[in-house]
Design a protein around this motif. Structure first.
Motif, short mmCIF file in Angstrom:
data_model
loop_
_atom_site.label_atom_id
_atom_site.label_comp_id
_atom_site.label_asym_id
_atom_site.label_seq_id
_atom_site.Cartn_x
_atom_site.Cartn_y
_atom_site.Cartn_z
N SER A 85 0.83 -1.21 0.00
CA SER A 85 0.00 0.00 0.00
C SER A 85 0.87 1.26 0.00
O SER A 85 2.06 1.21 0.32
CB SER A 85 -0.94 0.00 1.20
OG SER A 85 -0.19 0.09 2.40
N ARG A 164 -7.73 -0.11 -8.04
CA ARG A 164 -7.35 0.47 -6.75
C ARG A 164 -8.20 -0.11 -5.62
O ARG A 164 -9.43 -0.07 -5.68
CB ARG A 164 -7.52 1.98 -6.79
CG ARG A 164 -6.64 2.65 -7.82
CD ARG A 164 -6.87 4.13 -7.86
NE ARG A 164 -6.06 4.73 -8.91
CZ ARG A 164 -6.26 5.96 -9.37
NH1 ARG A 164 -7.21 6.71 -8.87
NH2 ARG A 164 -5.49 6.43 -10.33
N GLU A 166 -9.18 0.56 -1.94
CA GLU A 166 -9.19 1.56 -0.88
C GLU A 166 -9.41 0.81 0.43
O GLU A 166 -10.43 0.11 0.58
CB GLU A 166 -10.27 2.60 -1.14
CG GLU A 166 -10.04 3.36 -2.44
CD GLU A 166 -11.20 4.25 -2.85
OE1 GLU A 166 -12.17 4.39 -2.06
OE2 GLU A 166 -11.15 4.77 -3.97
N ALA A 173 -6.68 5.40 6.58
CA ALA A 173 -7.00 5.16 5.17
C ALA A 173 -5.71 4.92 4.39
O ALA A 173 -4.68 5.57 4.63
CB ALA A 173 -7.74 6.36 4.59
N GLU A 175 -4.23 2.91 0.37
CA GLU A 175 -4.65 2.45 -0.95
C GLU A 175 -3.57 1.59 -1.58
O GLU A 175 -2.38 1.87 -1.44
CB GLU A 175 -4.93 3.66 -1.85
CG GLU A 175 -5.42 3.31 -3.23
CD GLU A 175 -5.82 4.53 -4.04
OE1 GLU A 175 -6.93 5.06 -3.80
OE2 GLU A 175 -5.03 4.97 -4.87
#
Length: 183
Positions: A85, A164, A166, A173, A175
């Motif tokens: 990520s 992607r 998420e 958060a 990604e």
């Protein structure tokens, strides 16, 4: 012939002197030896150069639509793409169920937190084609023992798509981006 000369010659007798208007100054190019033909040729040369530059630019832009990313080799060899990520919190493994093709595609996603004390949860999955502004979302996301099953992700045209994931990892958060080339 000047209009005033024409009128004068029309009313004067043959052989009579005609008064000519004063000579007009012609602006010349600053460099000695330049003439109108060379100036016109320069304009055409610049125009041809701009056409060539435009063709090169269009080729460069369009090559983003057809160039296969290195990840396709990885996908062909192992059947999955593995990426970390953006924040480095989670590793993701994206497996294609079947083969990548234009139209509806199915995937499995496994999320592995980098730290044993963390957890990772998929919030959304989206595919984008940045060069064209296309965006697609799967019809269904199912939770499985190993992670998630992403069903019906419509990749509507050939080219490079960014799939992607998420995610939320350790309440932050994050990604993961996987590049997939649709033949």
């Amino acid at each position: 012939m000047w209009a005033s000369e024409f009128r004068l010659s029309a009313v004067s007798a043959p052989g009579a002197e005609i008064a000519r208007p004063p000579a007009r100054r012609v602006n010349r190019l600053p460099s000695a030896g330049w003439d109108a033909a060379r100036a016109v040729q320069l304009v055409y040369d610049v125009s041809d150069s701009m056409k060539l530059l435009g063709a090169i630019l269009c080729t460069a832009i369009l090559s983003g639509c057809v160039a296969a990313p290195a990840s396709n080799d990885e996908l062909a060899e192992s059947g999955a793409l593995v990426r970390t990520s953006e924040a480095g919190l989670v590793r993701g493994r994206l497996t294609v169920l079947g083969s990548v093709e234009q139209g509806s595609n199915d995937f499995e996603l496994e999320l592995s937190p980098e730290s044993p004390n963390e957890s990772a949860k998929l919030e959304a999955m989206v595919a984008v084609m940045p060069n064209h502004g296309h965006r697609a979302e799967p019809t269904q996301i199912e939770r499985t023992e190993a992670g998630y099953r992403i069903l019906g992700l419509p990749l509507s045209m050939p080219g490079v798509w960014q799939v992607r994931a998420e995610i939320i990892a350790d309440e932050r958060a994050d990604e993961i981006t996987f590049e997939v080339d649709v033949p």
